[in-house]
Structure formats: C-alpha cells, structure tokens
Design a protein around this motif. Structure first.
Motif, PDB file in Angstrom:
ATOM      1  N   UNK A 101       0.827  -1.215   0.000  1.00 47.46           N
ATOM      2  CA  UNK A 101       0.000   0.000   0.000  1.00 47.46           C
ATOM      3  C   UNK A 101       0.855   1.257   0.000  1.00 47.46           C
ATOM      4  N   UNK A 102       0.532   2.170  -0.878  1.00 45.75           N
ATOM      5  CA  UNK A 102       1.249   3.438  -0.977  1.00 45.75           C
ATOM      6  C   UNK A 102       2.313   3.483  -2.051  1.00 45.75           C
ATOM      7  N   UNK A 103       2.792   2.317  -2.493  1.00 48.60           N
ATOM      8  CA  UNK A 103       3.876   2.307  -3.488  1.00 48.60           C
ATOM      9  C   UNK A 103       3.391   2.821  -4.833  1.00 48.60           C
ATOM     10  N   UNK A 104       2.215   2.399  -5.266  1.00 53.71           N
ATOM     11  CA  UNK A 104       1.706   2.850  -6.564  1.00 53.71           C
ATOM     12  C   UNK A 104       1.606   4.366  -6.612  1.00 53.71           C
ATOM     13  N   UNK A 105       1.083   4.969  -5.548  1.00 53.84           N
ATOM     14  CA  UNK A 105       0.968   6.431  -5.515  1.00 53.84           C
ATOM     15  C   UNK A 105       2.342   7.089  -5.528  1.00 53.84           C
ATOM     16  N   UNK A 106       3.302   6.489  -4.822  1.00 56.43           N
ATOM     17  CA  UNK A 106       4.646   7.075  -4.788  1.00 56.43           C
ATOM     18  C   UNK A 106       5.313   7.031  -6.154  1.00 56.43           C
ATOM     19  N   UNK A 107       4.896   6.100  -6.999  1.00 59.60           N
ATOM     20  CA  UNK A 107       5.444   5.982  -8.359  1.00 59.60           C
ATOM     21  C   UNK A 107       4.643   6.802  -9.371  1.00 59.60           C
ATOM     22  N   UNK A 108       3.573   7.440  -8.900  1.00 62.80           N
ATOM     23  CA  UNK A 108       2.775   8.273  -9.798  1.00 62.80           C
ATOM     24  C   UNK A 108       1.750   7.517 -10.607  1.00 62.80           C
ATOM     25  N   UNK A 109       1.456   6.259 -10.205  1.00 61.51           N
ATOM     26  CA  UNK A 109       0.471   5.465 -10.949  1.00 61.51           C
ATOM     27  C   UNK A 109      -0.607   4.922 -10.006  1.00 61.51           C
ATOM     28  N   UNK A 110      -0.870   5.645  -8.913  1.00 66.69           N
ATOM     29  CA  UNK A 110      -1.950   5.263  -8.018  1.00 66.69           C
ATOM     30  C   UNK A 110      -3.300   5.568  -8.631  1.00 66.69           C
TER      31      UNK A 110
END
Length: 376
Positions: A101-110
């Motif tokens: 959780x949170x990794x996708x958003x940190x990569x800009x693809x959440x």
C-alpha cells in the motif's frame, strides 16, 4: 506479436503492474478470456521469470501465469516512462497492481493519478491486509497470511499434529487472484450500466477468511469438533471416503461386506457416527488396507459411495476426465511448449482457441505498444 484475442473480454485492455502470483493470476484469467493484457515490468523483469522450473533459461512458473500477455519494460521512476504509463492508462479499461500500500501512488500510478486521465478506469489493488488500517503495511507473503489468518492452526487442529504444517501451496495468492478477477468483472458490468469506473481493494487476508466457513462460526459459537474425512490406507496408497449421509453409510457397509455395521448402535445414526467417528473410520480402514486402492475406489463408486484415490499431480493431469473436458492447454515460450490448466470455468457459447498462447519475452512489446499510443 501475440495471436489475436478471442473470448468474452475482447476489446478490454488491462494495464498489469503485478508480479509473482496473485496479481498475475487475476490478469492471466482476463487474458484467457481475450483481454489485451499489457504487463509492465522493470528492466530486471518480474522476479518470477527466474523461478524454477527452468528450461533453457525460461521459467514455466512464470509462463503459467503470464502467457497471452504483452510485456513492456518501463522505469516508473523515469519521468518519460511514467508519462508513457499514464498514456497507457488513459487508454486502458482496467489497471491491476499488487505493490505494498502506498507504493503505486509514490510511483505516480496510483488510483488518484490514473483516474484523472481515465475517469472510467477500473483500478484493482491487491495486498496482504488491505490498503488501510493498522496492519496494512505488514509483510504479506502467502505463508505469512496463512499463519496470521488462523488457517494454519485450524488445519493443525484438524490434522491432530503438534505444530502447523509447512506451507508449500500458496492458497492465499490464488484465492485472492480469483477474488480480484471476479470483482473486476463486476466493476466492468457496473460501468456498462452507469459509465462509472471504480477502485477495488483486495486483501489476501480477506480471501483466507472466506475459506474458513465452519472455523469462523466455530470461533464465535464454540460448536466443538466436527467430522473430518481422513486419508485411509489402501494396500498401495491412500483413499478418502465421504459417507456424508445415512444412505452413503448403508451402501458403504454393504459394499465392504460388513452389514453388521448397519445395526451397530455406535454407528446406526448420524449422531452416533459423529460421536464415534474415529472408531468408525478405523474400522473402515481395516477393510481398505487389505485391497488395492483402485479396487476400493471401483467398488465404492459402483455402490454410489463418494470416494477418491489420492493421486499425484502427474496422475491428475492424465485423468481421462481432465482430458475429456480439455482442462489443459499448451502454451509456448523460448524453450518450447508446456501445458497449463485452462481457466477453471467454461462457457457453452465459447470455442476454446487452439492457437498456442505465447509467453512474452521481457520487454518484447515495448516498442510496439509505445508506437501505437496516440500522439497527444
């Protein structure tokens, strides 16, 4: 190039950021139904590509989960590659990821990043314990979830062992993958009616809890022990027999040549059998242990008693029923052909494609996919 898609999901495009098992299984089922699944990998590739069994450097473990997809290599930490990912998402129907959780958003693809480019997107996040809550960031490999869910201790109690059994088959991943697949189809159906996409939060923990119907209720009511069906020795292996009803028990007693069991007060009713279950199973095993397993199975099936021999996976793959249902299909990778199970459902209206489904090489379709993106 992959072969043209066929199936009920023709025209559905899936952007697949997943790795290893749960996510790739969900998207593989979509590819089986004809969806165009674009698998996004790093330059090192999904680490399942290096998992055995390996043939000439190609992993059939990876191929089992990823045949029929297209592979694109992107570095999501690179602004240019991230922009390409966003462009791909803007032309996708479904996005699936299984990072922490949170990794996708940190990569800009959440979800928040992609819904701005594609309001109708169906976005599915798969994680161990869900996207929020005090345990959301806990490590989430299947063996850990099996232990944390209560599944392993419940199984230990049923087996009567002194410690939990070693986890070898990753049940949580496959069940969660199936849950994700089903939820995505429901969201796509809803979108057809409303025009609205959705965000789906799938947790391996929730998947495991859903497996334990009796155990969940017993934890609340303390219903006590229940009858289980142990492996019974045959002369050359093991068999499981399920005399679930009074009629099954009657037929079993006659087929085994022990009509006296029918009038034995320890077994003559369902309640009596439940109270003397281990004793009853021990008596049945004295009979089965004298005969070859195939003979026991044939006798009982002829008598209408539910039973099955314990078979190896190789024996199951050669079962005439599996072959007649065409439950297996050949796929190919750089080392040649191998067999995988088809999706665990069949449509009367669909003719299964005969064309071999290929396992994509790492980054095989990067240039092709990038070239087909509209310039805007």
């Amino acid at each position: 190039m992959t072969e043209p898609s066929q199936g009920v999901l023709d025209g559905v495009r899936v952007l697949d950021f997943t790795t290893t098992l749960a996510g790739p299984y969900a998207t593989r089922l979509m590819a089986d139904l004809g969806a165009d699944v674009i698998k996004v990998e790093t330059e090192r590739g999904d680490h399942a590509r290096t998992r055995p069994p390996l043939r000439d450097g190609s992993s059939t473990y990876f191929g089992h989960m990823n045949h029929g997809k297209r592979s694109v290599v992107l570095d999501l930490k690179s602004p240019n590659d991230r922009q390409l990912a966003l462009k791909l998402a803007s032309h996708a129907d479904v996005v699936v990821e299984n990072w922490r959780p949170g990794v996708a958003a940190s990569l800009g693809v959440g979800y928040g990043d992609l819904v701005a480019h594609q309001p109708r997107i169906v976005y599915c996040s798969i994680s161990g314990y869900g996207q929020c809550g005090p345990g959301a960031s806990r490590p989430a490999y299947a063996p850990l979830v099996h232990a944390a869910s209560g599944f392993d201790l419940a199984n230990m109690a049923l087996q009567g062992t002194e410690k939990p059994q070693t986890t070898g088959i990753f049940i949580a991943d496959i069940v969660a993958g199936m849950a994700a697949f089903g939820a995505i189809q429901a969201a796509l159906f809803r979108r057809e009616r409303t025009g609205k996409g959705d965000f789906i939060d799938v947790a391996l923990m929730d998947a495991m809890l859903n497996l334990m119907v009796f155990e969940i209720q017993d934890a609340q009511t303390k219903a006590g022990a229940r009858a289980v069906y142990p492996p019974l020795k045959a002369r050359d292996g093991f068999i499981v027999i399920v005399p679930a009803t009074q009629e099954h028990y009657r037929r079993l007693s006659i087929a085994a040549g022990h009509p006296e069991w029918l009038t034995d007060v320890r077994f003559d009713t369902l309640r009596a059998r439940d109270e003397n279950w281990t004793l009853m199973m021990n008596l049945i095993e004295k009979w089965t242990s004298l005969l070859p397993g195939t003979q026991v199975e044939a006798l009982l099936l002829e008598a209408g008693v539910p039973c099955a021999l314990y078979r190896t996976v190789a024996e199951a793959l050669a079962d005439p029923q599996i072959l007649s249902r065409r439950s297996l299909t050949a796929v190919s990778d750089g080392a040649g052909e191998f067999v995988v199970p088809r999706a665990p459902f069949q449509f009367a209206s669909e003719i299964p494609p005969e064309t071999l489904r290929r396992v994509p090489a790492l980054g095989e379709h990067t240039a092709e996919v990038a070239a087909r993106m509209p310039k805007r």
